[in-house]
Motif scaffolding. Structure first.
Motif, PDB file in Angstrom:
ATOM      1  N   CYS A 113       0.888  -1.181   0.000  1.00  9.00           N
ATOM      2  CA  CYS A 113       0.000   0.000   0.000  1.00  9.00           C
ATOM      3  C   CYS A 113       0.919   1.222   0.000  1.00  9.00           C
ATOM      4  N   ALA A 114       1.439   1.592  -1.152  1.00  9.74           N
ATOM      5  CA  ALA A 114       2.655   2.417  -1.155  1.00  9.74           C
ATOM      6  C   ALA A 114       2.460   3.922  -1.328  1.00  9.74           C
ATOM      7  N   THR A 120       8.078   3.753   1.056  1.00  6.61           N
ATOM      8  CA  THR A 120       8.895   3.162  -0.021  1.00  6.61           C
ATOM      9  C   THR A 120      10.272   3.812  -0.061  1.00  6.61           C
ATOM     10  N   THR A 121      10.307   5.161   0.026  1.00  4.58           N
ATOM     11  CA  THR A 121      11.616   5.821  -0.048  1.00  4.58           C
ATOM     12  C   THR A 121      12.462   5.452   1.180  1.00  4.58           C
ATOM     13  N   LEU A 122      11.799   5.269   2.320  1.00  2.00           N
ATOM     14  CA  LEU A 122      12.535   4.852   3.522  1.00  2.00           C
ATOM     15  C   LEU A 122      13.126   3.449   3.322  1.00  2.00           C
ATOM     16  N   ILE A 123      12.309   2.540   2.813  1.00  3.40           N
ATOM     17  CA  ILE A 123      12.788   1.159   2.614  1.00  3.40           C
ATOM     18  C   ILE A 123      13.942   1.171   1.598  1.00  3.40           C
ATOM     19  N   ALA A 124      13.763   1.970   0.535  1.00  2.00           N
ATOM     20  CA  ALA A 124      14.787   2.028  -0.524  1.00  2.00           C
ATOM     21  C   ALA A 124      16.132   2.477   0.040  1.00  2.00           C
ATOM     22  N   SER A 125      16.099   3.388   1.018  1.00  2.00           N
ATOM     23  CA  SER A 125      17.356   3.875   1.598  1.00  2.00           C
ATOM     24  C   SER A 125      17.943   2.893   2.606  1.00  2.00           C
ATOM     25  N   VAL A 178       7.229  -8.191   3.261  1.00  2.00           N
ATOM     26  CA  VAL A 178       6.034  -7.517   2.744  1.00  2.00           C
ATOM     27  C   VAL A 178       5.620  -6.467   3.773  1.00  2.00           C
ATOM     28  N   VAL A 179       5.456  -5.236   3.313  1.00  2.00           N
ATOM     29  CA  VAL A 179       5.047  -4.144   4.202  1.00  2.00           C
ATOM     30  C   VAL A 179       3.609  -3.763   3.861  1.00  2.00           C
ATOM     31  N   VAL A 180       2.750  -3.784   4.892  1.00  2.00           N
ATOM     32  CA  VAL A 180       1.362  -3.357   4.712  1.00  2.00           C
ATOM     33  C   VAL A 180       1.149  -2.111   5.562  1.00  2.00           C
ATOM     34  N   ASP A 181       1.264  -0.960   4.945  1.00  2.00           N
ATOM     35  CA  ASP A 181       0.986   0.306   5.645  1.00  2.00           C
ATOM     36  C   ASP A 181      -0.465   0.614   5.272  1.00  2.00           C
ATOM     37  N   ALA A 182      -1.367   0.075   6.065  1.00  2.00           N
ATOM     38  CA  ALA A 182      -2.742  -0.123   5.611  1.00  2.00           C
ATOM     39  C   ALA A 182      -3.578   1.160   5.541  1.00  2.00           C
ATOM     40  N   ILE A 230       5.370  -6.782   7.840  1.00  2.00           N
ATOM     41  CA  ILE A 230       5.277  -5.607   8.719  1.00  2.00           C
ATOM     42  C   ILE A 230       3.931  -4.941   8.476  1.00  2.00           C
ATOM     43  N   TYR A 231       3.224  -4.700   9.575  1.00  2.00           N
ATOM     44  CA  TYR A 231       1.883  -4.108   9.479  1.00  2.00           C
ATOM     45  C   TYR A 231       1.868  -2.787  10.233  1.00  2.00           C
ATOM     46  N   SER A 232       1.391  -1.733   9.598  1.00  2.00           N
ATOM     47  CA  SER A 232       1.286  -0.465  10.325  1.00  2.00           C
ATOM     48  C   SER A 232       0.008   0.271   9.951  1.00  2.00           C
TER      49      SER A 232
END
Ligand code: SAM
Length: 456
Positions: A113-114, A120-125, A178-182, A230-232
């Protein structure tokens, strides 16, 4: 103030915070803190000297609070992708990744859920060298902003897609993270957003909670055994947070992962998970939890040799493009029937073919530019990815950089070399210019241009 909040919400918060609900309600009437996270591939902390830096975000090495909110639109470095304006609590995702996921090998990561792309930019860094990150957003109208933000950030191993989570099911067990920033009811943003306060209802919470359960059920299947989910959410209520987390652990056998926190970070435990409250941290309301998929297997999927509707460049075409890349042999190049050229790092070739085979139209590859006969017009991407090209550049003063970004620059500095150049501000590319001596063309994408009037 408390009277302006929905009664149900007030009751809920009194139960969640029996001893400190007054402090919580008081802080909702104060201005939200402003924070940014810089892009370590483009700048270092020293480049932020023009910012009213207050202090570091305790849980992020590149995160900083500002004393006040500057006009980001009128800072060329913002458009260069040198930093991202991100609410500080959300930056805790970095700490979660660091504590739960080994970073000694490349990972396949899905940010389900990007949009608009903060996480996404945080994960990329953060992600290890050689990793592949897919930034997916289901709502088409939000994909444009996501793509623009990722383009600015300039990570060549991040690819975007536009699917409902269910569409990823053929990739069961394929992702390491898998990151779910719901999508959620947004209680955590009540300080920033009055509208959100008005819309609070218990019915909406239950709707959000059910939607989150659906996304989580799908998401957990996509994680490789041994991988991390990861769920947030940016909310406080238990239906959207720990109740969903408990269901996931119980029904799908995904134990939650304990996280170490420094006491002075003031992050509260939920059973299970971690909660950020705005009266305890310098940040907004946020909930996060991490889960481990039992076992140690990553599924291997088959793929074809060709990309849907795209063909590989022939040798002559490759030769026309090679001078634009510092290391042309590191990439694969494809074109569509209209001469648009796409590229990707060769190391991701088989993974991208798998995505192309198992998703209806794969993921968006990076634009390289347009081939017209033996001429090549470079795409904005080539200017935005650090070290990708090694062409000439021209350094612009702040006022000229802003005019360039508005597409209103009339004159280049006299020393500007001729031909294709990147227009730089403080050494960081903003986009392309083609200098023909007596005149020049500004190739900054019209869709990104600054529309506001520059204050004199
Ligand atoms: N991760 C983003 C960031 O850090 O910038 C914020 C994501 S926002 C909290 C949730 C996203 O989920 C929204 O972009 C929304 O469009 C998307 N969404 C809405 N309904 C969805 C659904 N049914 N499945 C997946 N995503 C959905």
């Amino acid at each position: 103030m408390i009277n302006l909040l929905p009664t149900g919400f007030v009751e809920q918060m009194k139960k969640l915070l029996p001893t400190d609900f007054e402090q919580f309600f008081t802080v909702l009437d104060t201005p939200p803190p402003v924070s940014i996270r810089y892009n370590p591939r483009k700048i270092s902390f020293e480049n932020l000297e023009h910012m009213p830096i207050k202090s570091q975000v305790p849980w992020h090495p590149y995160g900083y609070y500002l004393e006040s909110r500057p006009s980001f639109t009128f800072d060329p470095l913002f458009h260069a992708g040198a930093y991202y304006v991100q609410e500080a609590s959300s930056m805790f995702l970095h700490e979660v990744l660091k504590q739960t996921t080994p970073s000694d090998k490349p990972l396949r990561i899905l940010d389900l859920c990007a949009a608009p792309g903060g996480k996404t930019t945080l994960i990329a860094s953060w992600m290890p060298e050689g990793s592949l990150l897919i930034a997916n957003e289901v709502i088409r109208s939000r994909v444009t902003t996501l793509k623009q933000n990722l383009l600015k950030w300039g990570n060549i191993n991040v690819f975007t897609s536009n699917y409902d989570p269910e569409t990823f099911l053929p990739l069961t067990g394929w992702f390491d993270v898998v990151v779910v920033d719901a999508p959620c009811s947004g209680e955590g943003l009540f300080r920033k957003n009055n509208q959100a306060r008005q819309e609070w209802t218990t019915e909406n919470i239950e709707l959000c909670s059910a939607r989150q359960r659906r996304i989580l059920r799908i998401a957990q299947q996509l994680v490789a055994t041994g991988g991390t989910l990861i769920y947030s959410t940016c909310t406080y209520n238990s239906s959207e947070n720990e109740m969903n987390a408990k269901l996931l652990s119980a029904e799908d056998d995904l134990p939650t992962l304990p996280l170490k926190r420094y006491e002075n970070w003031n992050i509260r435990s939920r059973q299970p998970g971690y909660q950020f409250y705005p009266h305890l941290v310098e940040g907004e309301g946020f909930y996060i939890n991490a889960f481990r998929k039992a076992g140690r297997v990553r599924s291997n999927l088959k793929h074809k040799k060709e990309f849907y509707k795209l063909s590989y460049l022939n040798n002559k075409e490759k030769k026309a493009i090679a001078p634009w890349f510092a290391e042309p042999d590191n990439y694969s190049y494809l074109k569509d029937s209209e001469g648009n050229v796409y590229f990707f790092p060769k190391e991701h070739g088989s993974d991208l073919l798998i995505l192309d085979y198992h998703l209806p139209v794969g993921v968006w590859l990076h634009d390289a530019g347009q081939l017209k006969g033996d001429k090549f017009i470079p795409a904005h991407t080539l200017a935005m990815v650090p070290s990708l090209t090694h062409v000439n550049s021209v350094e612009l003063e702040e006022s000229d950089a802003l005019l360039y970004l508005k597409k209103e620059l009339n004159q280049l500095p006299v020393h500007a070399p001729s031909g294709w150049l990147t227009a730089n501000y403080k050494g960081i590319p903003l986009g392309w210019i083609r200098n023909m001596g007596s005149r020049f063309n500004n190739y900054y994408p019209s869709t990104l241009r600054i529309l506001k009037e520059i204050k004199k």
